[in-house]
Design an enzyme around this catalytic site. Structure first.
Site, PDB file in Angstrom:
ATOM      1  N   ILE A  19       0.826  -1.204   0.000  1.00  0.00           N
ATOM      2  CA  ILE A  19       0.000   0.000   0.000  1.00  0.00           C
ATOM      3  C   ILE A  19       0.858   1.249   0.000  1.00  0.00           C
ATOM      4  CG2 ILE A  19      -1.646   1.324   1.376  1.00  0.00           C
ATOM      5  CD1 ILE A  19      -2.866  -1.369   2.256  1.00  0.00           C
ATOM      6  N   ASP A  38      11.583   3.744   4.307  1.00  0.00           N
ATOM      7  CA  ASP A  38      11.338   2.328   4.586  1.00  0.00           C
ATOM      8  C   ASP A  38      12.625   1.752   5.167  1.00  0.00           C
ATOM      9  OD1 ASP A  38      10.603  -0.565   4.268  1.00  0.00           O
ATOM     10  OD2 ASP A  38       8.989   0.251   3.045  1.00  0.00           O
ATOM     11  N   ASP A  61      14.215   3.862  10.050  1.00  0.00           N
ATOM     12  CA  ASP A  61      13.528   2.998  11.001  1.00  0.00           C
ATOM     13  C   ASP A  61      12.621   3.894  11.842  1.00  0.00           C
ATOM     14  OD1 ASP A  61      12.658   1.399  13.074  1.00  0.00           O
ATOM     15  OD2 ASP A  61      14.642   0.671  13.641  1.00  0.00           O
ATOM     16  N   VAL A  62      11.315   3.811  11.613  1.00  0.00           N
ATOM     17  CA  VAL A  62      10.399   4.740  12.276  1.00  0.00           C
ATOM     18  C   VAL A  62      10.339   4.531  13.782  1.00  0.00           C
ATOM     19  CG1 VAL A  62       8.987   5.008  10.203  1.00  0.00           C
ATOM     20  CG2 VAL A  62       8.356   3.275  11.906  1.00  0.00           C
ATOM     21  N   ASN A  85       2.433   5.374   7.166  1.00  0.00           N
ATOM     22  CA  ASN A  85       1.946   4.092   6.683  1.00  0.00           C
ATOM     23  C   ASN A  85       2.748   2.889   7.204  1.00  0.00           C
ATOM     24  OD1 ASN A  85       0.563   2.250   4.577  1.00  0.00           O
ATOM     25  ND2 ASN A  85       2.734   2.096   4.038  1.00  0.00           N
ATOM     26  N   SER A 137      -6.387   0.520  10.963  1.00  0.00           N
ATOM     27  CA  SER A 137      -6.927  -0.716  10.396  1.00  0.00           C
ATOM     28  C   SER A 137      -8.314  -0.904  10.971  1.00  0.00           C
ATOM     29  CB  SER A 137      -6.050  -1.917  10.774  1.00  0.00           C
ATOM     30  OG  SER A 137      -6.703  -3.147  10.501  1.00  0.00           O
ATOM     31  N   TYR A 150      -1.460  -6.413  17.154  1.00  0.00           N
ATOM     32  CA  TYR A 150      -1.850  -5.567  16.018  1.00  0.00           C
ATOM     33  C   TYR A 150      -3.082  -4.721  16.339  1.00  0.00           C
ATOM     34  CZ  TYR A 150      -2.630  -4.389  11.079  1.00  0.00           C
ATOM     35  OH  TYR A 150      -2.797  -3.730   9.889  1.00  0.00           O
ATOM     36  N   LYS A 154      -3.128  -0.594  16.536  1.00  0.00           N
ATOM     37  CA  LYS A 154      -3.913   0.170  15.565  1.00  0.00           C
ATOM     38  C   LYS A 154      -5.008   0.985  16.243  1.00  0.00           C
ATOM     39  CE  LYS A 154      -1.779  -0.923  11.758  1.00  0.00           C
ATOM     40  NZ  LYS A 154      -1.118   0.089  10.907  1.00  0.00           N
TER      41      LYS A 154
END
Length: 268
Positions: A19, A38, A61-62, A85, A137, A150, A154
């Protein structure tokens, strides 16, 4: 002197694949020059080779604050758009989920959104404003079994989006969130490799199909646009309506399908 781009600069995290890559391509089409971030340098290089000067690849690396701060400082000007994202999935039952899996999901998904959002917002505020779109999400709206960390990460992004919008709105920064549903792209590729799973899943979607990365990208770029200029602090589910289907499978007597004055007269 840097080259001017029609829509200014955008930052897209997790841009190398799935995405994120589709969002990057659409942002370029809309006139942005994109700083594509990324951890997968090879994927970024392939994307940049295809998009040319409109895409500037950077390994970031976020979840690492030093990495984020350095990347933001290297931007030639304040971005007009940030798309948070980057994400990672670590699924499994909570009773047996390794703590390390919990930590990395929270660090990348939630902490990463915070670190990048804060650093980019500071530059946006200095420049007079901008737009941020965070990626959640439908798992962050409705819990699913065995989704491990997850779902929690989110859901945190949904509330973090609201928090950011409240604090940064007066400074000219709009912040919204996109919550993809059953999307046939990115981390879901392995799920839909099974034709029967694909058939069953898409049969539950009111629109009768799985979503695409392009569906998600369109929503992101809409929220970035002037057409969404009075929208902030919102979470938009791009899900074909599936989060609204809780009662679709509930048993229901046909006798209650017509309730009202006329129906009452008929039953007299």
């Amino acid at each position: 002197m840097t080259q001017a781009w029609a829509a200014g600069w955008a930052v897209v995290t997790g841009a190398g694949n799935g995405i994120g890559a589709v969002i990057t391509r659409l942002a370029v089409k809309e006139g942005y020059r994109v700083a594509a971030w990324d951890v997968d340098g090879a994927a970024l290089d392939a994307l940049a080779a295809d998009l040319g000067a409109a895409c500037v690849p950077t390994v970031v690396d976020v979840s690492d604050e030093d990495s984020v701060v350095a990347a933001v400082a290297a931007l030639p000007e304040a971005p007009q758009l940030l798309v948070n994202n980057a994400g990672i999935a670590r699924f499994g039952p909570l009773l047996t989920l390794p703590a390390a899996d919990w930590r990395i999901a929270v660090e990348v998904n939630l902490t990463g959104t915070f670190l990048v959002g804060r650093a980019v917002a500071a530059r946006m505020i200095e420049a007079g404003g901008g737009a941020i779109v965070n990626m959640a999400s439908i798992n962050g709206i409705a819990a699913a079994p065995n989704a491990g960390a997850y779902t929690a990460s989110k859901a945190g992004i949904v509330k973090l989006t609201e928090h950011m919008a409240l604090e940064w709105g007066p400074e000219g920064v709009r912040v919204n969130c996109v919550a993809p549903g059953l999307i046939n792209a990115g981390m879901s590729d392995a799920i839909y490799a099974d034709p029967e799973v694909r058939r069953l899943r898409q049969s539950r979607v009111p629109q009768g199909r799985l979503g695409t990365a392009e569906d998600v990208a369109d929503a992101v770029l809409f929220l970035a646009s002037a057409k969404a200029g009075y929208i902030s602090g919102q979470t938009i589910a791009v899900d074909g309506g599936i989060t609204k289907t809780a009662l679709m499978s509930m048993p229901r007597p046909r006798s209650v399908d017509s309730v009202g004055l006329d129906a009452a007269r008929e039953s007299d």
